[in-house]
Motif scaffolding. Structure first.
Motif, PDB file in Angstrom:
ATOM      1  N   VAL A  68      -7.330  13.888   7.937  1.00  0.00           N
ATOM      2  CA  VAL A  68      -7.730  11.795   7.057  1.00  0.00           C
ATOM      3  C   VAL A  68      -6.126  11.418   6.910  1.00  0.00           C
ATOM      4  CG1 VAL A  68      -9.699  12.871   6.165  1.00  0.00           C
ATOM      5  CG2 VAL A  68      -8.294  13.124   4.865  1.00  0.00           C
ATOM      6  N   PHE A  69      -6.423  10.120   6.657  1.00  0.00           N
ATOM      7  CA  PHE A  69      -5.467   9.671   6.322  1.00  0.00           C
ATOM      8  C   PHE A  69      -5.501   8.727   5.180  1.00  0.00           C
ATOM      9  CE2 PHE A  69      -1.770   5.871   6.024  1.00  0.00           C
ATOM     10  CZ  PHE A  69      -0.826   7.281   5.438  1.00  0.00           C
ATOM     11  N   ALA A  70      -5.635   8.275   3.748  1.00  0.00           N
ATOM     12  CA  ALA A  70      -5.947   7.461   2.978  1.00  0.00           C
ATOM     13  C   ALA A  70      -4.525   6.692   2.797  1.00  0.00           C
ATOM     14  CB  ALA A  70      -5.670   8.586   1.852  1.00  0.00           C
ATOM     15  N   ARG A  71      -5.498   5.277   2.141  1.00  0.00           N
ATOM     16  CA  ARG A  71      -4.544   4.898   2.713  1.00  0.00           C
ATOM     17  C   ARG A  71      -5.340   3.244   1.257  1.00  0.00           C
ATOM     18  NH1 ARG A  71      -3.222  -1.530   2.944  1.00  0.00           N
ATOM     19  NH2 ARG A  71      -0.289  -1.453   3.264  1.00  0.00           N
ATOM     20  N   PHE A  72      -4.176   3.787  -0.266  1.00  0.00           N
ATOM     21  CA  PHE A  72      -4.573   2.623  -1.707  1.00  0.00           C
ATOM     22  C   PHE A  72      -3.472   1.357  -1.190  1.00  0.00           C
ATOM     23  CE2 PHE A  72      -4.817   7.103  -1.493  1.00  0.00           C
ATOM     24  CZ  PHE A  72      -5.819   7.567  -2.571  1.00  0.00           C
ATOM     25  N   SER A  73      -4.345   0.361  -1.845  1.00  0.00           N
ATOM     26  CA  SER A  73      -3.197  -0.707  -1.369  1.00  0.00           C
ATOM     27  C   SER A  73      -3.698  -1.485  -3.261  1.00  0.00           C
ATOM     28  CB  SER A  73      -3.662  -1.206  -0.403  1.00  0.00           C
ATOM     29  OG  SER A  73      -4.214  -1.600  -0.788  1.00  0.00           O
ATOM     30  N   ALA A  99      -9.047   2.889   1.365  1.00  0.00           N
ATOM     31  CA  ALA A  99      -9.339   3.476   2.908  1.00  0.00           C
ATOM     32  C   ALA A  99      -8.854   4.817   3.450  1.00  0.00           C
ATOM     33  CB  ALA A  99      -8.480   2.317   3.882  1.00  0.00           C
ATOM     34  N   VAL A 100     -10.055   5.275   4.436  1.00  0.00           N
ATOM     35  CA  VAL A 100      -9.865   6.697   4.642  1.00  0.00           C
ATOM     36  C   VAL A 100     -10.154   6.763   6.223  1.00  0.00           C
ATOM     37  CG1 VAL A 100     -10.291   9.479   4.436  1.00  0.00           C
ATOM     38  CG2 VAL A 100     -10.117   7.474   2.229  1.00  0.00           C
ATOM     39  N   LYS A 101      -9.393   7.178   6.687  1.00  0.00           N
ATOM     40  CA  LYS A 101      -9.351   7.524   8.253  1.00  0.00           C
ATOM     41  C   LYS A 101      -9.592   9.218   8.395  1.00  0.00           C
ATOM     42  CE  LYS A 101      -6.702   4.794  11.226  1.00  0.00           C
ATOM     43  NZ  LYS A 101      -7.735   3.791  12.201  1.00  0.00           N
ATOM     44  N   PHE A 102     -10.595   9.041   9.123  1.00  0.00           N
ATOM     45  CA  PHE A 102     -11.191  10.486   9.709  1.00  0.00           C
ATOM     46  C   PHE A 102     -11.017  10.718  10.839  1.00  0.00           C
ATOM     47  CE2 PHE A 102     -13.801   8.944   5.971  1.00  0.00           C
ATOM     48  CZ  PHE A 102     -14.037  10.579   5.221  1.00  0.00           C
ATOM     49  N   TYR A 103     -10.222  11.648  11.514  1.00  0.00           N
ATOM     50  CA  TYR A 103     -10.370  11.819  12.968  1.00  0.00           C
ATOM     51  C   TYR A 103     -10.862  13.153  12.619  1.00  0.00           C
ATOM     52  CZ  TYR A 103      -5.573   9.782  11.443  1.00  0.00           C
ATOM     53  OH  TYR A 103      -4.750   9.150  11.053  1.00  0.00           O
ATOM     54  N   GLY A 159       0.344  -0.960  -0.276  1.00  0.00           N
ATOM     55  CA  GLY A 159       0.162   0.126  -0.407  1.00  0.00           C
ATOM     56  C   GLY A 159       0.613   1.163  -0.034  1.00  0.00           C
ATOM     57  N   SER A 160      -0.255   2.424   0.040  1.00  0.00           N
ATOM     58  CA  SER A 160       0.679   3.195   0.002  1.00  0.00           C
ATOM     59  C   SER A 160      -0.476   4.554   0.342  1.00  0.00           C
ATOM     60  CB  SER A 160       1.126   3.787  -1.938  1.00  0.00           C
ATOM     61  OG  SER A 160       1.387   5.034  -1.217  1.00  0.00           O
ATOM     62  N   GLY A 161       0.174   5.278   1.408  1.00  0.00           N
ATOM     63  CA  GLY A 161      -0.781   6.579   1.793  1.00  0.00           C
ATOM     64  C   GLY A 161       0.246   7.795   2.406  1.00  0.00           C
ATOM     65  N   ALA A 162      -0.712   8.939   2.675  1.00  0.00           N
ATOM     66  CA  ALA A 162      -0.532  10.220   2.250  1.00  0.00           C
ATOM     67  C   ALA A 162      -2.143  10.934   3.381  1.00  0.00           C
ATOM     68  CB  ALA A 162      -1.242  10.819   0.983  1.00  0.00           C
ATOM     69  N   HIS A 163      -1.515  11.926   3.426  1.00  0.00           N
ATOM     70  CA  HIS A 163      -2.014  12.486   4.613  1.00  0.00           C
ATOM     71  C   HIS A 163      -3.180  14.157   4.529  1.00  0.00           C
ATOM     72  CE1 HIS A 163      -0.465  11.085   8.524  1.00  0.00           C
ATOM     73  NE2 HIS A 163       0.551  11.061   8.028  1.00  0.00           N
ATOM     74  N   GLY A 164      -4.024  14.293   4.671  1.00  0.00           N
ATOM     75  CA  GLY A 164      -4.661  15.198   3.823  1.00  0.00           C
ATOM     76  C   GLY A 164      -5.693  15.977   4.848  1.00  0.00           C
ATOM     77  N   GLU A 165      -7.227  16.445   3.948  1.00  0.00           N
ATOM     78  CA  GLU A 165      -8.130  16.700   4.676  1.00  0.00           C
ATOM     79  C   GLU A 165      -9.482  16.781   4.160  1.00  0.00           C
ATOM     80  OE1 GLU A 165      -7.335  20.726   5.907  1.00  0.00           O
ATOM     81  OE2 GLU A 165      -8.177  21.596   4.116  1.00  0.00           O
TER      82      GLU A 165
END
Length: 685
Positions: A114-119, A138-142, A83-89
């Motif tokens: 948010v933090f998103a991970r593509f895989s 996949a997206v994690k909303f904080y 996978g590969s991930g990145a931070h954002g909003e």
């Protein structure tokens, strides 16, 4: 905007970044130490009994360094390992208060981190990015109400409609156990035997054989939460909901041959593309859309709204765009963030709840088990990337890798010593309550009859594709099934897909050496234009264009074209026989950042052929011709400078659609940029 009780600051798109700052350590310029802080005087040789003598056990510096290395690998994910991930909003466009009480969906303009991970699913961590595969989104909303995880795929559907067979589907998909081959590929007997004998997979496999399975970029890939959830508002009224991520750059794919080449040339193609785009400020943006069906309307459609193998056609149930996610920061450390991030479908917030979707129900416990196994215990939520930005209090204690120091005497409920704290939160104050769905019936191991239509949506998908997309589906089936050794399995698959389209199945049968299917043709009438990539937006922004150039070029012309490309957000790569600079006839110098040996035409979305002089002119010319032929074969735009006409000429004998010539063309720059936006010129066929 809401206040976070932990930080007493506004919860906004930067809140998670601020929290993570306390964990970021910069080692540059520091003295090396052991993990306990002891300064190390010698970090290049072991302690020995004499210069040529044996290594001594007293060298605890060496043993600590070596033992950490020996144990620094953690179990990789069983699926979605690479996978590969990145931070954002995430920013909300419009209030959804009417439908849900979820706090982050209330105030237009509000943001949450948010933090998103593509895989990919099939291959391990070391496999290639460009395999024909299912991909995770996949997206994690904080949020200020806790972490909310929205898990999805690049397909809107699942392979099965009951979780009981999920393990079987993944065993069949993975490399065959007797020889652990093939890696990151479904082109083998076990998978297709599973498909032929579990025919509810028909629709999913159609997507997997389509262009959707080999995206051009994670930035150009749609995401779907596949399952049916509930929105629940303050009054307790519920609506069924499906979530969609729509990339603003449109949905675009690689050709199968391109993907195979790229897998060998640059197996990190997708993760590199995501990293470079963010690094250059071309932030990926995905709009969040929802489809909603009122609970009282769930039986008004010719599909079961809880069936995860079916789509809700967008022309019937429109997608309402409610916000956008912008990925604007790369990770600081891949392992600490992307590898250790833990997603869980049960990470919900008030106002979002489960339905009786059988796949969703079956996912409610599996994530926690997987993460506990992979990340060393039940305290994985304390890893910085997984921590919520709102406080958490409970009576959970101890376990592996406990970081918190809970100072309370009491660790149980109910109690009198701590006045029954920590205790529940009333629903009107934000406490999570499950939707009070009425449930009745007998305990049975059974599948609903409403789920047993396996082919209507597979036919819908097929009928929605453009002729080019249909041809690619046939090619993908033919490639995969040609690698299946069992004639019986090949025949079963062909016979199965006559239920989708007889002409398609017959063509595949001819290609893979089995008998034509004997089933009856099933008329296909319904279509959903939203399912075809032929209808997606397309822009030149952030595409990779190779400038193929030598010395002696027209400086004014080339500078103008390169400036026009950069003004349109195109990533320009100057390619020549060696690194350094090339010089134009007017003294203009341009830095070369790629050589013919360090890049390839499949890594570029378009070419600008300038040509010119070189030290080894015959080799230079051969490379230029190879680049042109490759780009032409893959239907890509090609711009020809006035100095590049020697390599290709306007001709009535060849279809040169998408080949833009500079000579006698006052609108050349505009025409070339427009061609780049067009991506592919299928009329060359």
């Amino acid at each position: 905007m809401d206040q976070s009780p932990r930080t007493n600051k506004k919860v906004d798109g930067n809140s998670k970044n601020e929290q993570l700052e306390q964990y970021r350590i910069k080692n540059t310029g520091k003295n090396i130490t052991t993990n306990e802080g002891l300064k190390v005087a010698n970090n290049h040789a072991t302690l020995k009994a004499g210069e040529r003598g044996p290594v001594l056990m007293q060298d605890f510096h060496f043993f600590q360094k070596q033992m950490h290395f020996d144990t620094e690998r953690i179990p990789e994910r069983v699926v979605h390992a690479r996978g590969s991930g990145a931070h954002g909003e995430f920013q909300l466009y419009k209030s959804m208060r009417k439908y849900t009480k979820a706090g982050f969906l209330q105030e237009p303009g509000s943001t949450v981190p948010v933090f998103a991970r593509f895989s990919t699913v099939q291959g391990g961590r070391g496999s290639k990015d460009t395999a024909r595969d299912i991909r995770g989104f996949a997206v994690k909303f904080y949020t200020d109400e806790g972490n909310y995880d929205l898990l999805g795929l690049q397909f809107p559907i699942f392979v099965l409609h009951d979780a009981f067979k999920f393990v079987d589907s993944q065993h069949a998909l993975k490399p065959e156990p007797h020889h652990e081959m093939p890696t990151a590929s479904a082109a083998h007997d076990n998978f297709w035997d599973f498909v032929a004998n579990n025919q509810e997979s028909a629709h999913f496999v159609m997507w997997a054989m389509s262009d959707r399975a080999i995206p051009r970029s994670y930035r150009m890939m749609e995401g779907f939460a596949i399952n049916t959830f509930r929105f629940v508002n303050e009054e307790g009224k519920a609506n069924f909901v499906k979530f969609h991520w729509k990339p603003i750059l449109g949905v675009h794919s690689l050709l199968m041959e391109e993907a195979q080449y790229i897998g060998g040339i640059d197996p990190d193609y997708h993760r590199r593309d995501l990293w470079n785009a963010i690094d250059r400020g071309a932030y990926p943006v995905f709009e969040l859309g929802v489809q909603m069906i009122a609970e009282e309307d769930q039986y008004k459609h010719d599909f079961d709204v809880l069936d995860p193998t079916k789509v809700w056609p967008e022309e019937i149930v429109p997608v309402e765009i409610i916000g956008k996610m912008t990925l604007n920061k790369n990770v600081d450390n891949f392992f600490a963030e992307t590898e250790q991030v833990a997603f869980d479908v049960t990470n919900l917030v008030p106002g979002i709840d489960f339905t009786d979707d059988p796949i969703l129900q079956g996912r409610t416990f599996t994530y926690k088990i997987s993460q506990q196994h992979r990340l060393g215990g039940s305290n994985y939520q304390e890893i910085p990337i997984n921590q919520s930005i709102c406080p958490f209090h409970n009576n959970q204690r101890q376990g592996f890798k406990r970081h918190r120091i809970d100072v309370d005497q009491v660790n149980y409920f109910e109690n009198s010593i701590a006045n029954n704290t920590p205790g529940p939160t009333r629903p009107e104050e934000g406490g999570y309550v499950h939707y009070p769905e009425k449930v009745e019936g007998y305990k049975v191991k059974a599948i609903s009859d409403s789920f047993k239509d396996f082919f209507s949506h597979a036919r819908l998908f097929w009928n929605s594709l453009s002729p080019v997309e249909k041809q690619h589906v046939i090619e993908a089936f033919s490639f995969e099934l040609a690698k299946v050794e069992s004639v019986s399995v090949r025949q079963q698959v062909v016979d199965m897909y006559v239920n989708v389209d007889k002409e398609m199945a017959t063509t595949i049968a001819e290609n893979v050496g089995v008998n034509p299917p004997t089933g009856q043709h099933v008329p296909v009438t319904a279509s959903s234009p939203a399912l075809s990539q032929a209808n997606t937006p397309s822009y030149p922004y952030s595409l990779n264009v190779g400038v193929i150039i030598g010395n002696g070029f027209n400086g004014k012309e080339v500078r103008g074209v390169m400036e026009a490309l950069k003004q349109n957000g195109v990533f320009v790569h100057v390619v020549s026989e060696k690194l350094g600079t090339v010089e134009g006839e007017d003294g203009t110098t341009i830095k070369v950042d790629k050589t013919f040996l360090s890049t390839h035409n499949v890594l570029l979305d378009a070419l600008y052929i300038v040509g010119g002089r070189a030290e080894n002119q015959p080799a230079f010319d051969r490379y230029v011709v190879d680049f042109i032929n490759g780009a032409y074969k893959h239907y890509k735009p090609i711009g020809i400078a006035t100095t590049g006409h020697a390599y290709i000429q306007p001709s009535n004998q060849h279809n040169l659609a998408g080949v833009i010539f500079a000579r006698n063309n006052p609108n050349y720059e505009k025409d070339f940029v427009s061609a780049i936006a067009g991506r592919r010129f299928w009329e060359r066929v």
